[in-house]
Design a protein around this motif. Structure first.
Motif, PDB file in Angstrom:
ATOM      1  N   ASN A  61      40.816  35.943  10.165  1.00 55.66           N
ATOM      2  CA  ASN A  61      39.298  36.010   9.594  1.00 55.66           C
ATOM      3  C   ASN A  61      39.106  34.740   8.783  1.00 55.66           C
ATOM      4  N   THR A  62      37.821  34.587   8.133  1.00 55.35           N
ATOM      5  CA  THR A  62      37.735  33.559   7.132  1.00 55.35           C
ATOM      6  C   THR A  62      38.767  33.760   6.086  1.00 55.35           C
ATOM      7  N   CYS A  63      39.293  32.694   5.988  1.00 55.72           N
ATOM      8  CA  CYS A  63      40.694  32.667   5.028  1.00 55.72           C
ATOM      9  C   CYS A  63      40.870  31.279   4.376  1.00 55.72           C
ATOM     10  N   PHE A  64      40.938  31.249   2.952  1.00 52.27           N
ATOM     11  CA  PHE A  64      41.284  30.038   2.121  1.00 52.27           C
ATOM     12  C   PHE A  64      42.568  30.226   1.907  1.00 52.27           C
ATOM     13  N   GLU A  65      43.460  28.827   1.920  1.00 54.80           N
ATOM     14  CA  GLU A  65      44.811  28.852   1.507  1.00 54.80           C
ATOM     15  C   GLU A  65      45.310  27.819   0.733  1.00 54.80           C
ATOM     16  N   ILE A  66      46.355  28.045  -0.071  1.00 60.11           N
ATOM     17  CA  ILE A  66      47.002  27.165  -1.001  1.00 60.11           C
ATOM     18  C   ILE A  66      48.413  27.014  -0.332  1.00 60.11           C
ATOM     19  N   PHE A  67      48.924  25.743  -0.342  1.00 60.98           N
ATOM     20  CA  PHE A  67      50.181  25.447  -0.161  1.00 60.98           C
ATOM     21  C   PHE A  67      50.752  24.696  -1.364  1.00 60.98           C
ATOM     22  N   THR A 139      55.072  18.379 -12.627  1.00 60.52           N
ATOM     23  CA  THR A 139      55.345  17.327 -11.941  1.00 60.52           C
ATOM     24  C   THR A 139      56.039  17.298 -10.643  1.00 60.52           C
ATOM     25  N   ASP A 140      56.853  18.420 -10.580  1.00 61.21           N
ATOM     26  CA  ASP A 140      57.638  18.792  -9.653  1.00 61.21           C
ATOM     27  C   ASP A 140      56.882  19.314  -8.209  1.00 61.21           C
ATOM     28  N   LEU A 141      55.730  19.702  -8.466  1.00 65.89           N
ATOM     29  CA  LEU A 141      54.943  20.297  -7.309  1.00 65.89           C
ATOM     30  C   LEU A 141      53.727  19.488  -6.652  1.00 65.89           C
ATOM     31  N   PHE A 142      53.436  19.549  -5.535  1.00 63.49           N
ATOM     32  CA  PHE A 142      52.478  19.173  -4.787  1.00 63.49           C
ATOM     33  C   PHE A 142      51.618  20.346  -4.120  1.00 63.49           C
ATOM     34  N   ILE A 143      50.414  19.946  -3.937  1.00 65.24           N
ATOM     35  CA  ILE A 143      49.391  21.152  -3.435  1.00 65.24           C
ATOM     36  C   ILE A 143      48.800  20.771  -2.298  1.00 65.24           C
ATOM     37  N   GLY A 144      48.448  21.775  -1.398  1.00 70.98           N
ATOM     38  CA  GLY A 144      47.588  21.511  -0.341  1.00 70.98           C
ATOM     39  C   GLY A 144      46.452  22.705  -0.155  1.00 70.98           C
ATOM     40  N   LEU A 145      45.213  22.156  -0.018  1.00 70.72           N
ATOM     41  CA  LEU A 145      44.253  23.253   0.153  1.00 70.72           C
ATOM     42  C   LEU A 145      43.612  23.067   1.508  1.00 70.72           C
ATOM     43  N   THR A 146      43.216  24.178   2.065  1.00 68.56           N
ATOM     44  CA  THR A 146      43.049  24.309   3.452  1.00 68.56           C
ATOM     45  C   THR A 146      42.151  25.754   3.446  1.00 68.56           C
ATOM     46  N   ALA A 147      41.346  25.667   4.806  1.00 73.64           N
ATOM     47  CA  ALA A 147      40.656  26.916   4.861  1.00 73.64           C
ATOM     48  C   ALA A 147      40.528  26.966   6.390  1.00 73.64           C
ATOM     49  N   MET A 160      42.876  18.856   3.104  1.00 73.63           N
ATOM     50  CA  MET A 160      42.554  17.718   2.518  1.00 73.63           C
ATOM     51  C   MET A 160      42.581  16.539   3.498  1.00 73.63           C
ATOM     52  N   GLN A 161      43.466  16.787   4.426  1.00 78.56           N
ATOM     53  CA  GLN A 161      43.504  15.578   5.567  1.00 78.56           C
ATOM     54  C   GLN A 161      44.182  16.230   6.775  1.00 78.56           C
ATOM     55  N   HIS A 162      43.911  15.701   7.964  1.00 72.79           N
ATOM     56  CA  HIS A 162      44.634  15.911   9.028  1.00 72.79           C
ATOM     57  C   HIS A 162      45.369  15.110   9.897  1.00 72.79           C
ATOM     58  N   SER A 163      46.837  14.924   9.634  1.00 72.26           N
ATOM     59  CA  SER A 163      47.586  13.854  10.068  1.00 72.26           C
ATOM     60  C   SER A 163      48.350  14.212  11.547  1.00 72.26           C
ATOM     61  N   SER A 164      47.987  15.395  11.899  1.00 75.39           N
ATOM     62  CA  SER A 164      48.550  16.012  13.012  1.00 75.39           C
ATOM     63  C   SER A 164      47.596  15.967  14.093  1.00 75.39           C
ATOM     64  N   PRO A 165      48.218  15.913  15.511  1.00 76.91           N
ATOM     65  CA  PRO A 165      47.188  15.849  16.421  1.00 76.91           C
ATOM     66  C   PRO A 165      46.555  17.207  16.806  1.00 76.91           C
ATOM     67  N   HIS A 166      46.961  18.247  16.064  1.00 76.79           N
ATOM     68  CA  HIS A 166      46.260  19.507  16.100  1.00 76.79           C
ATOM     69  C   HIS A 166      46.302  19.965  14.771  1.00 76.79           C
ATOM     70  N   ALA A 167      45.375  20.932  14.460  1.00 80.79           N
ATOM     71  CA  ALA A 167      45.428  21.695  13.016  1.00 80.79           C
ATOM     72  C   ALA A 167      46.571  22.262  12.734  1.00 80.79           C
ATOM     73  N   ASP A 168      47.329  21.578  11.641  1.00 79.79           N
ATOM     74  CA  ASP A 168      48.680  22.240  11.020  1.00 79.79           C
ATOM     75  C   ASP A 168      48.573  21.996   9.572  1.00 79.79           C
ATOM     76  N   PHE A 169      48.319  23.182   9.202  1.00 81.84           N
ATOM     77  CA  PHE A 169      48.427  23.236   7.600  1.00 81.84           C
ATOM     78  C   PHE A 169      49.808  23.250   7.102  1.00 81.84           C
ATOM     79  N   HIS A 170      50.670  23.326   7.722  1.00 82.09           N
ATOM     80  CA  HIS A 170      52.275  23.191   7.166  1.00 82.09           C
ATOM     81  C   HIS A 170      52.764  21.930   7.134  1.00 82.09           C
ATOM     82  N   ASN A 171      51.890  21.080   7.664  1.00 84.95           N
ATOM     83  CA  ASN A 171      52.407  19.531   7.477  1.00 84.95           C
ATOM     84  C   ASN A 171      52.106  19.041   5.990  1.00 84.95           C
ATOM     85  N   LYS A 172      53.375  18.890   5.294  1.00 81.25           N
ATOM     86  CA  LYS A 172      53.267  18.361   4.006  1.00 81.25           C
ATOM     87  C   LYS A 172      52.585  17.193   3.702  1.00 81.25           C
TER      88      LYS A 172
END
Length: 179
Positions: A61-67, A139-147, A160-172
């Protein structure tokens, strides 16, 4: 506080705009806000739940995510936040591994607060155990926001950006926030 415009994977979909803001608060508290503009009211909102239960498959369902990634390490955490007030945190050893479905629950991150607001969603997370166990500094952490936005116009994936040819929120590579 840093803010990021999240982009729809389908660039033609301009009907909704989404901004995420990240703030480190106190030694181990992470605050994130999502500001949503949906003038046509396309978003399909899940039904509210009584408290803040941990639930799996919130992304259906509609979901917001933080990596949350760690500099120089493969492991990371995924936090799913539903406007219903339900949430869940998952741990991964490396890119999408282990492949269990649902993923392995992470109990080293706790929810302080989760609120659906008229403008979107606001969350406060306690990272104390996660940071202390792994001896981490901000300073050891980096964050991705997705929805994932379920709409009357179909499903739309924001990041935040899409660098894969498909939606891939796990792409660091797409997790852009550094402290």
């Amino acid at each position: 506080m840093a803010s990021y415009e999240l982009n729809a994977f389908d660039r033609r979909f301009q009907s909704i705009s989404l901004v995420g803001a990240i703030e480190q608060q106190s030694p181990y508290t992470l605050n994130v806000g999502y500001w949503l503009r949906d003038p046509n009211q396309y978003i399909l909102w899940p039904d509210m739940v009584a408290s803040h239960p941990r639930q799996d498959f919130l992304w259906e369902n509609t979901c917001f995510e933080i990596f949350i990634g760690v500099q120089g390490e493969d492991y990371y955490r995924e936090i799913n936040l539903s406007p219903s007030q339900a949430w869940q945190a998952y741990e991964f050893e490396e890119y999408r591994y282990p492949e269990n479905m649902p993923p392995k629950v992470a109990y080293d991150i706790e929810l302080n607060q989760l609120k659906k607001m008229h403008y979107g969603l606001n969350v406060s997370l306690d990272l104390t155990e996660f940071m202390l166990i792994h001896k981490l500094k901000w300073t050891d952490l980096f964050i991705g926001l997705t929805a994932i936005l379920k709409t009357s116009q179909g499903d739309h994936y924001f990041a935040m950006q899409h660098s894969s040819p498909h939606a891939d929120f796990h792409n660091k590579r797409d997790w852009l926030h550094l402290f």
